[in-house]
Design an enzyme around this catalytic site. Sequence first.
Site, PDB file in Angstrom:
ATOM      1  CG  LEU A 174      -2.818  -3.145  -5.833  1.00 53.45           C
ATOM      2  CD1 LEU A 174      -2.502  -4.590  -5.442  1.00 53.45           C
ATOM      3  CD2 LEU A 174      -3.574  -3.095  -7.147  1.00 53.45           C
ATOM      4  CG  HIS A 175       1.523  -0.972  -1.652  1.00 56.02           C
ATOM      5  ND1 HIS A 175       0.545  -1.380  -0.776  1.00 56.02           N
ATOM      6  CD2 HIS A 175       2.683  -1.413  -1.135  1.00 56.02           C
ATOM      7  CE1 HIS A 175       1.092  -2.042   0.226  1.00 56.02           C
ATOM      8  NE2 HIS A 175       2.401  -2.079   0.030  1.00 56.02           N
ATOM      9  CG  LEU A 176       4.388  -2.187  -8.905  1.00 60.17           C
ATOM     10  CD1 LEU A 176       4.536  -3.710  -8.897  1.00 60.17           C
ATOM     11  CD2 LEU A 176       4.182  -1.660 -10.325  1.00 60.17           C
TER      12      LEU A 176
END
Length: 187
Positions: free
Chosen positions: A95-97
């Site tokens: 997951l990466h913002l």
Amino acid sequence: MANWSGNLIKDMQDSSKVILRSSLAAVLRDRYPKARHHFLVLPWEDINTVYQLKSEHLGLLEDMHKLALQTIEFHHAKLQDFKMGFHMRPSMNRLHLHVISTDFVSDSLKRERHWTHFNTAFCMPFQSIVDELKRNGKIEPRSEQYIESLLNGPLICNQCSFQTHTIAFLKRHLQEHLYSTTRYNAA
């Protein structure tokens, strides 16, 4: 990891590539930035996509948001010049913002899909993910048909109504915005 999709996880382990960190997450520079400023905030926890998030991850998201804000401040930038979001169908494991400046001036912005990844609903705004998680306790997967419709749509400038079908024309147009803003701010 044997392939490129695991590079984010590998980069998190390299302290020279970590800009900021907390006990829950870390900030990296995007290897192929699509704007002048492009950062990624990743959790230490093994979560691959927003669709694996549950209500108990709200604290993690809050921590990721704080790191994003600190990164913007650290680079002497303005929050209103950035967008933060998660891709509906990420290409990298973990997951990466995305924390990305809205100028979108970069040599790495090469394909039409690079644009539509960040300037359509394909890039789900941070706050909309938090709101959906609070409301439903999970993030509902988006259909492949919907995702493809977003990725194959027209290239519309994020700063005005200019529309084109080639990334080359859009990039020249974005340079004009940057030049006029820089010239205005210097005056």
